[in-house]
Each structure stands twice: as C-alpha cells, then as structure tokens.
Design a protein around this motif. Structure first.
Motif, PDB file in Angstrom:
ATOM      1  N   UNK A  15       0.884  -1.215  -0.069  1.00 20.80           N
ATOM      2  CA  UNK A  15      -0.043   0.144  -0.033  1.00 20.80           C
ATOM      3  C   UNK A  15       0.865   1.191  -0.172  1.00 20.80           C
ATOM      4  N   UNK A  16       2.061   1.172   0.772  1.00 21.94           N
ATOM      5  CA  UNK A  16       2.757   2.240   0.883  1.00 21.94           C
ATOM      6  C   UNK A  16       3.474   2.411  -0.504  1.00 21.94           C
ATOM      7  N   UNK A  17       3.889   1.449  -1.211  1.00 20.81           N
ATOM      8  CA  UNK A  17       4.491   1.615  -2.428  1.00 20.81           C
ATOM      9  C   UNK A  17       3.290   2.319  -3.506  1.00 20.81           C
ATOM     10  N   UNK A  18       2.141   1.961  -3.411  1.00 18.39           N
ATOM     11  CA  UNK A  18       1.082   2.382  -4.171  1.00 18.39           C
ATOM     12  C   UNK A  18       0.876   3.967  -3.798  1.00 18.39           C
ATOM     13  N   UNK A  19       1.129   4.243  -2.742  1.00 16.96           N
ATOM     14  CA  UNK A  19       0.948   5.648  -2.147  1.00 16.96           C
ATOM     15  C   UNK A  19       2.099   6.523  -2.789  1.00 16.96           C
ATOM     16  N   UNK A  20       3.332   5.963  -2.717  1.00 16.99           N
ATOM     17  CA  UNK A  20       4.343   6.495  -3.413  1.00 16.99           C
ATOM     18  C   UNK A  20       4.346   6.928  -4.971  1.00 16.99           C
ATOM     19  N   UNK A  21       3.855   5.797  -5.545  1.00 12.46           N
ATOM     20  CA  UNK A  21       3.663   5.883  -7.043  1.00 12.46           C
ATOM     21  C   UNK A  21       2.520   6.924  -7.383  1.00 12.46           C
ATOM     22  N   UNK A  22       1.418   6.918  -6.559  1.00 15.23           N
ATOM     23  CA  UNK A  22       0.279   7.962  -6.741  1.00 15.23           C
ATOM     24  C   UNK A  22       0.647   9.411  -6.539  1.00 15.23           C
ATOM     25  N   UNK A  23       1.306   9.494  -5.424  1.00 14.65           N
ATOM     26  CA  UNK A  23       2.184  10.860  -5.174  1.00 14.65           C
ATOM     27  C   UNK A  23       2.958  11.483  -6.144  1.00 14.65           C
ATOM     28  N   UNK A  24       3.821  10.609  -6.771  1.00  9.81           N
ATOM     29  CA  UNK A  24       4.755  10.828  -7.664  1.00  9.81           C
ATOM     30  C   UNK A  24       3.917  11.123  -9.233  1.00  9.81           C
ATOM     31  N   UNK A  25       3.066  10.122  -9.327  1.00 10.68           N
ATOM     32  CA  UNK A  25       2.375  10.671 -10.625  1.00 10.68           C
ATOM     33  C   UNK A  25       1.670  11.715 -10.700  1.00 10.68           C
ATOM     34  N   UNK A  26       0.830  11.978  -9.732  1.00 12.42           N
ATOM     35  CA  UNK A  26       0.209  13.281  -9.622  1.00 12.42           C
ATOM     36  C   UNK A  26       0.891  14.375  -9.735  1.00 12.42           C
ATOM     37  N   UNK A  27       1.987  14.527  -8.881  1.00  6.50           N
ATOM     38  CA  UNK A  27       2.768  15.564  -8.872  1.00  6.50           C
ATOM     39  C   UNK A  27       3.716  16.085  -9.985  1.00  6.50           C
ATOM     40  N   UNK A  28       4.228  15.029 -10.591  1.00  7.10           N
ATOM     41  CA  UNK A  28       5.056  15.162 -11.776  1.00  7.10           C
ATOM     42  C   UNK A  28       4.407  15.241 -13.228  1.00  7.10           C
ATOM     43  N   UNK A  29       2.968  14.860 -13.255  1.00  8.20           N
ATOM     44  CA  UNK A  29       2.265  15.139 -14.245  1.00  8.20           C
ATOM     45  C   UNK A  29       1.126  16.033 -14.413  1.00  8.20           C
ATOM     46  N   UNK A  30       0.683  16.090 -13.161  1.00 10.70           N
ATOM     47  CA  UNK A  30      -0.650  16.909 -13.034  1.00 10.70           C
ATOM     48  C   UNK A  30      -0.683  18.039 -12.291  1.00 10.70           C
ATOM     49  N   UNK A  31       0.685  18.388 -11.966  1.00 13.08           N
ATOM     50  CA  UNK A  31       0.377  19.597 -10.960  1.00 13.08           C
ATOM     51  C   UNK A  31       0.774  20.875 -12.009  1.00 13.08           C
ATOM     52  N   UNK A  32       0.536  20.646 -13.233  1.00 12.89           N
ATOM     53  CA  UNK A  32       0.352  21.860 -14.105  1.00 12.89           C
ATOM     54  C   UNK A  32      -0.124  21.199 -15.306  1.00 12.89           C
TER      55      UNK A  32
END
Length: 956
Positions: A462-479
């Motif tokens: 679950x923690x690995x999933x959280x790391x993936x979703x945080x990074x995906x949202x930040x790197x691709x969707x924060x702009x």
C-alpha cells in the motif's frame, strides 16, 4: 381538474407554448435578418478576415455579421432586445414547472438562465470595438453558463418523451459542434488555412441554431400552462414526477442520481470550499519545495550535491505516526498541525534563500504529517474519509487551475512576492480561515485509534502505491501544460498547445476524480489499471495528438485511482503506508531528476535519459497499491463501511466546487487563446532585432521568480526574436513551470518550447514576433556529457523566409561532445540556402578551437562582431543578412549571463567583403528606427546597461 378561469376575470388568456414560440421566432429573426442585410450590403467586407477574403472565404461568421456595420447591427440589436421579454418569461415559467420541495437544482438552473440572459445583453450591446475586454467577459460568461443551463434542463425535464428526445438531440448537436468549431478556428488562427474560417462560420451559425432550438423545446412542456397565469394540469404543484425524481425512486442505490437530491446548505458549501482550499495549500507547499531546494542547491550555485537536498526528506514525517503517543497527539491536535503547515506560505518574508528553504521544509513536514493523520483518523468513517480525499484531490486540480490562470506560476509560492505576481499574504489569511473552518469538528476516530474495520492486505505494498500515486500526480498533473510539452514537436502545430488545451487536461482530471468517487471498485480494478498503462506508454513513446491521448488517459486514471489507494492505505499502518510511501515518492523524485542531471550527481550515468524507466517504475508502484487494495475480504469490508446516505449530503458540495473550477478553466482557456496578431517593434524600418539569453531557469540571484523582470527588459530592448537557454522548468525540482508561456502572451510573440522535458535537456526556447512557419528540434551528439538541444526554425520576416537556430552546446568538461556538436550544427546551418541567424551558447573563445567550425565555409556563418574578444558562452552568428547593430546588455541580478542583441535590416544588399561588412559607423549615421534604445546608456535602468563596449556598435 382545477377550474380554468371564471368568466369575466381574464382579459387575455393564451397557452404558455406561445412564450417559447415568440422567443424562438424573434431570436432567429435577430440573427437571420442581420445575415440577410449584411450579405446584401457588405458581403465582401463581412467575409474578409485578417488572413483571407473573397473568394477563399465566402460565408461570414456570426461576429462579423452582427458586428459594427450599419444597418445589420441595428437589425440584430432591435430584435434581440425584443427577445429579452419572452426570454425572461421563459426562464420564469421553466422554474415554476420544475420547482419542487427540498431541491436546489431548479433554483440554480433558473439563476443560470437569468445570468445567461443578462450576459447575452452584455456581449450584444458592448461590441469588441466598444470595449474588447468587457465584450469578452460577457461572451465567456454566456458560454460558460450554457453548460449548466443545458445539463440542468435535461435533468429537470418533465415526463414528456418527445421533449426529452429533442433536448438530448439538440444538446448533443450543440456540444458536438464545439469540436469542429475549435478545430477550424485553430486551422484559421494558427495555420492560416484558406477557407477554414468559412467552415468555422458554418459551425458557429449551427451553434446559434442549436442554442435557440434547445430552448424552443419548452413549447412542448409549456402547453401545461395557460397564461393567466395558472397551471391547468397541476404540473407545478408537484403532482407530476419529473424524470430525476423517477430515477431516484427507481434506483435508490444509484449514487450519481442522488448527488443533487438534497437541500442546498451554505454552511456545507463553505465547509467543502474550506477543505478544498486546504488541499490547494498542501499542493502549493509541496510543489514549492523542489523549487526552493533547486534554487538554493545545484546547479545554480553548487553544480553538484551540496547537502540541502536532504530537505526533500521532510515529506516522510508520517513515519512518526508509528509511535502511538505521537499518533494520538497529532490526531487530537490536527487543527494546530494544519495551522503550522500553513505558515509555510509566509516563507516569502524570509529573504535569505537557505532560511526560506528551511521554513518551506518545516511546512512540508507538517503538511504531510497532518494529511496522513487526517486520513488515518477518518479511516473508520467512510463518509468523512471520502470527503477528505476529495478535498485533497480537488485541491490538486485547483492548483493546476490557478497555475493555468497565472501561466504556470503559483501566486502563493515562496518564490513569489507582490512585484512578480505574488498573492502570498492573501493566500495565508484564507489558509488560516480555511483550517479553522474545516477543523472545527475533530475527526470521529480521534478517540479510537485502533480504527475498527481496518482492511487486510500488505501495508508495504500500500505504501508503494501511495508513493506511485503521489509521484504521478505531482510530476504529471501539478501543471496542465506538463504533458502537453512532453508531446510538443514544433511548428506547424500538429498537437495540443498549452492554451487552450490545458483545459482539456483539467477536464480529464475532473472526470477521473468523479470516476474514482462514484465507481471506486472499477477504478481500482485491473482492467482500468491496464488502460492506465496504455496511456503511460502512449505518453512516453508518442508525440503530438497520439501522445496527448495517452496523457488524457493518464490524467483520468491517476485521479481515479487516488481515491481507492488512499482509502486502502488509510486503513492500514499509517507509518508504513504514508511514511514509507512518501519515502518511495522521494526516491522517484530523485530518479526523475537524475535522468537529466546525471552529469552532476553520483551514479547519474546509470540512469541517463531513462524517462521510460521512471514511467515503468511509477506504474509498477501503483500496481502494487492496486494489488493490495484488492486483497481478500476487502470487498465485503468496503460494502460494510461503504457510502451511506449521509455521504450523499456531502458529495454534492465537492462536486459544486469541482464544477466551478472546471468552468473557470474553460474561461481561462478562452481568455488565453493566442491572438496571433503580433507586430514587430520597427515594422516600417523592416528591422529584425535578435537576442540570446541564458535565463538560468527563471530564478534570479536572490531566488525570486524572474519572469516579470525578464519581460520588462526584453520589451524595453525591443527584441523581436530571442533565444532562451536553460529554460526547461517542467520538472518537480523546478515547480513544473513554463516561463515561455508568460513571456509569449505578455509580449505578444510566437513561442517554440524546444525539445520537451522528456528529451532530457536543460532546455532551449524561441520567442518571435514573426510567424514561425516551421521548426525542428534537434538533440546533438553527446556521447559523454549532457544532451545539447537545438531549435531550427523558419520565420516569415516581412515576407522573406529566414532560418533561426537556437543552440546550447555541452559543458566545458566534455570537449569531444562539443567538437561533435560543432560539426553537426555547422553542417546543419550550411545546409540551408536561406538567410540565417544563430543564437547560441558555444563554450569557446573567439577565433579559437570549435569557433572556427561554427564560423567556417561549411556553415557559411559570420560572427556578429569578430573583434569582440571578451566572449566565452554566448554568440550571435548570421549569414545572408545585413547586420546593422550589436550590443551587450548587463543582466542585473536576473541571472548569471548577459543579454546579447543584434539588429538586422531585411531587404537591403549584403556586403560581400569582410572589411566592408565589419565597418563601424557612429550612431549619428544610423537612422532613428535602427538604433538601440537610449535608456540603457550610462547606468541604464534597473541594473541593465550597455557594457563591455559601454555603448552599442553600429555597422555600415
């Protein structure tokens, strides 16, 4: 049946349908009469546009028809004024027909109808000639309000199968027409295709016909009214069920159908807005951390590892939740924790960059701790947990919308202040008020940290999933423009552009969020995961529209899967799921930096240029989260602790906030649509002023965002074409920004971003007052060092095709790379038969080494001033043009590199002999229109002045 009327009490009685028919007939008369009169009297004038006229364009647009010409404008205005009467009555009758107890939707739709009517009057009576800004404001407001009006009327339609059918057809036709409408407008405005505006005009007229026809359908419903006014069939008394009621009764478990079924309460709406703003603050603080680490760290000053990078680890504060006493203290004091995180918005008051970094680091520490504890504390209460997750994800979308409005900058970042677009103080005040509002009721689970109903499955996965979703949202969707720039390949435009298509990215984010909330089981499923992987592959391997389709899939998937993954993680050990998860996120952040910064970090060459590895790793991490969220018995537990009727009282308010943000994005897209009416500074003199500037990632020497200062000096120097180097900011460490959007829109210039952020360079960009006819992006040979980007662009300069090259060579430590690059670029420049200009960063001394490859018979290029011995990096070369001036301008504190500027006159003979070409003359011998601005003589302005020569040089 109720009695109709008493004899003698009514002077006039008529069916309500005639209100609709009157509205329809007069509205059509307004447009069609203007069309007939305009075609009869001014046909060739109203089909003429800025690019083409008759016969290429042969049908007028709506705006040209009803515009400023007499008498067609008068015909239109008279009939549209008459239309307003039946229009107001139509809106009122629709409300009477659809109003029912404990429902706010009819009131909202009625308000929208009145708002549309008033704004229609606004853009009708205030033309673009009268006041362009207000005309656009009224027009945008009208178009934006059309969406909720149409959807609201569909939702409230009485049980009249014929009317419902027509509404569906007309609504589909209206919104379907928008796609070709935008397509042909872009073909006309961007590509200047002959005849495209005529096709656009047909779709524009179709929109008018569909819009009026949609409201004409009310004639079928208003037969129930007789204007006395009495309801002769009792439809307005609540006796007849409307379709939305029937659906809710038939499908009581249908979550979507119940969203608007409850009475509107302002207190709940304010709660939702406060929650979302708290989510917006979280994302604003988190996205600012990379920027302040970068600006305080490498490569701006240290060009390597300095130690300040350790502050990216401030995200792992949720590890503290593994200590029971700390967990209890944090959960019981969430208000204080959120307030402490908000103080990161005051970091802009700290002028020392290092201390500012520590303030932001502390805020990130508290933010991550606060949100992880909030989710954990609400884990046993699905209604509240869903609300908190919705607030957090909509907060990300709000951050993207704000950056879309501010052209990729966030006004509450610590690199902003009052003189460069910052609204830090206001942002902080609203943040404090939002925290106080949203935390006035503590989490229901605060007293029982054993959190009944904890789900099975691995906390590590679950923690690995959280790391993936945080990074995906930040790197691709924060702009909204990040993924657009991934797929950008230059001119002619063959794919999306940042504005207006950023609104599509934001719309996809909103759709994904709704998908994850309303169909959580499907969002977490393997089928959806597989589709997400396809989107990731398309985004990574394809360009233009194909790549962007993958980007939209990614936007939908990442937002959709965030809700189930965070829900699953919240019901497990928080220290592992969120503490370890954010550690994984940090690893991914470094991984995604290392692929381009490999020359400055230990082990960097191992992951050189492997963005594909980053994407694969991210999707595998999300897959781990999906796997553990589907562990045995979790489906039963989700049903047990799933959405209750109370959740349906909270959901609508988050949907309202989401809807407002989406409409705001549409309005921004309209306002930011490129005008493409740019004019060079000295058009009459046929002067092209070209410049080169290494902008060092748009952060000045005091670590403030520098785009406003850059804009001012570029404008004052009257630069028509400028190459910007070290300009790629679309990474986490640079805040996912794009300074070229701001500069291009404020200065009125075409822009080519150059090789995208997935091409692993530090960036090269081209801004031009002249149309960019074609451009090609190059990655020059770099077997050892950093990749060298180049743009090869053909500009239409006063009717003559001129090639401009923008180039950043490799670093000093890699001589072989620089030699290979010089040979490649020399052949590239030599291959063009057109006049050419090179705006470059060469890393060589004049008249030595690779200089003699760039300036050679192979390239055919000449140095703008061979006698200028005091150069190392920046050079301007040219061929086939008459150069008239050259200046070096101090950078002030904006960056570490000066601005070099050259002036060229188009259409005059070019001296062949070197001596004649390099003959200096005095400023008095130069015509006024060919001179450099006088404001930069002496001490100059704001630290910008002519230096090295102390004045510009002019040539015969």
């Amino acid at each position: 049946m109720a009695p109709r009327v008493k004899d003698g009490e009514v002077v006039l009685a008529f069916s309500g349908k005639w209100v609709s028919w009157t509205h329809t007939i007069v509205a059509y008369a307004a447009f069609l009469s203007a069309l007939v009169v305009g075609v009869s009297l001014h046909y060739r004038k109203i089909v003429q546009n800025e690019h083409w006229g008759y016969p290429e364009e042969w049908f007028p647009s709506v705006s040209a028809t009803i515009g400023d010409r007499y008498p067609e404008r008068s015909f239109f205005m008279v009939f549209i004024a008459i239309t307003s009467g039946p229009r107001f009555v139509l809106v009122g009758l629709w409300y009477l027909l659809t109003a029912r107890p404990n429902s706010t939707l009819p009131k909202f739709v009625a308000f929208t109808g009145l708002f549309r009517t008033l704004t229609c009057g606004g853009w009708t009576y205030v033309t673009s000639t009268d006041d362009h800004d207000w005309h656009d404001i009224f027009m945008i407001s009208y178009l934006v309000a059309t969406l909720p009006w149409t959807i609201g009327c569909l939702a409230l339609s009485p049980e009249n199968a014929k009317a419902v059918k027509y509404r569906k057809y007309l609504a589909s036709a209206f919104f379907g027409t928008l796609v070709p409408l935008v397509y042909y407008f872009i073909q006309h405005k961007v590509h200047k295709v002959a005849g495209a505006y005529t096709k656009y005009a047909f779709f524009e007229w179709a929109l008018i016909l569909f819009d009026v026809a949609f409201d004409a359908v009310t004639a079928l419903d208003f037969e129930t009214f007789e204007l006395v006014v009495k309801d002769v069939k009792g439809a307005s008394k609540g006796n007849n069920k409307i379709i939305a009621d029937a659906v809710i009764e038939k499908q009581k478990e249908n979550q979507v159908g119940q969203v608007f079924a409850h009475k509107f309460a302002w207190s709940e709406a304010i709660d939702a807005a406060a929650d979302v703003y708290n989510g917006f603050v979280f994302w604003s603080i988190l996205t600012s951390l990379g920027v302040v680490v970068w600006s305080t760290d490498f490569p701006l000053w240290h060009m390597g590892i300095s130690g300040y990078e350790i502050l990216i680890m401030t995200t792992i504060s949720p590890f503290l939740l593994g200590v029971k006493s700390v967990r209890s203290m944090v959960v019981k004091n969430l208000r204080l924790c959120h307030l402490l995180s908000s103080f990161g918005l005051l970091a802009y008051l700290v002028e020392n960059p290092v201390l500012r970094l520590f303030v932001v680091g502390f805020a990130v520490w508290m933010s991550c701790l606060s949100w992880a504890a909030t989710w954990y504390a609400e884990a046993g209460h699905p209604v509240n947990l869903e609300s908190r997750i919705s607030a957090w994800t909509i907060g990300l979308l709000a951050s993207s919308v704000v950056k879309f409005a501010c052209r990729t900058s966030n006004p509450i970042w610590p690199i902003s202040h009052s003189t460069n677009g910052g609204l830090n103080g206001l942002g902080f005040i609203v943040a404090v008020l939002s925290v106080l509002r949203s935390t006035r009721r503590g989490p229901l689970g605060a007293g029982d940290l054993t959190a009944q109903g904890r789900m099975e499955g691995s906390s590590v996965l679950a923690g690995m999933g959280i790391g993936g979703i945080f990074f995906g949202l930040h790197s691709l969707l924060s702009d909204s423009s990040t993924m657009i720039l991934w797929v950008w390949e230059g001119y002619p435009v063959r794919g999306p552009i940042a504005a207006p298509h950023g609104a599509l990215t934001i719309a996809a984010m909103g759709a994904g969020l709704l998908f994850g909330i309303f169909n959580e089981d499907l969002a977490r499923g393997w089928t959806t995961y597989g589709i997400g992987c396809i989107g990731a592959a398309l985004l990574t391997t394809r360009s233009n529209w194909t790549g962007y389709y993958g980007a939209l899939i990614m936007a939908v998937y990442l937002m959709a899967v965030a809700t189930p993954l965070i829900t699953s993680a919240a019901r497990k050990n928080p220290a592992t799921t969120f503490g370890f998860g954010l550690l994984v996120y940090n690893f991914m952040t470094l991984f995604h930096v290392w692929v381009v910064a490999y020359a400055f970090v230990p082990g960097g060459p191992l992951v050189r240029e492997r963005t594909d590895w980053v994407m694969i790793s991210n999707m595998l991490l999300i897959g781990c989260g999906v796997f553990t969220s589907l562990a045995p018995n979790q489906a039963a537990q989700r049903r047990r602790f799933g959405a209750s009727p109370n959740s349906r009282k909270q959901r609508p308010y988050y949907m309202y906030v989401l809807g407002v943000l989406e409409l705001f994005a549409v309005a921004i897209a309209y306002l930011r649509f490129p005008t493409y009416d740019y004019v060079p500074y000295h058009k009459d003199d046929k002067i092209l002023t070209a410049g080169i500037w290494t902008i060092h990632f748009s952060l000045d020497n005091d670590m403030w965002s520098s785009e406003y200062r850059m804009r001012d000096v570029i404008k004052e120097l009257e630069i028509d074409v400028i190459g910007l180097l070290e300009s790629d900011l679309q990474r986490i460490i640079m805040g996912n920004r794009d300074t070229t959007q701001f500069l291009a829109e404020d200065l009125g210039m075409y822009v080519d971003y150059g090789p995208g952020p997935n091409k692993h360079t530090w960036g090269a960009a081209l801004l031009s007052k002249f149309p960019i006819v074609n451009s090609t992006h190059h990655l020059l040979p770099s077997p050892v060092g950093e990749l060298a980007p180049a743009i090869e662009a053909t500009l239409d300069v006063y009717g003559e095709m001129i090639d401009v090259f923008v180039f950043h060579s490799g670093q000093e430590e890699d001589p072989e790379d620089r030699r290979l690059q010089s040979e490649y670029l020399s052949k590239l420049m030599g291959a063009t038969p057109r006049p050419a200009i090179l705006l470059s960063y060469l890393v060589t001394k004049p008249l030595e080494g690779n200089y003699n490859t760039y300036v050679s018979e192979t390239s055919g290029m000449h140095d703008i001033d061979p006698s200028d011995w005091d150069r190392w990096c920046e050079y301007i070369l040219y061929k086939g043009l008459k150069r008239t001036g050259y200046a070096r301008v101090s950078r002030s504190t904006i960056t570490d590199t000066e601005i070099q500027v050259g002036k060229f006159v188009i259409g005059e003979p070019v001296p062949e002999a070197e001596k004649a070409r390099n003959k200096l003359i005095t400023e008095e011998e130069v015509p006024e229109g060919r001179r450099f601005p006088k404001m930069f003589y002496g001490e100059g302005v704001r630290g910008h002045f002519y230096h090295v020569f102390d004045e510009p040089r002019y040539y015969a």
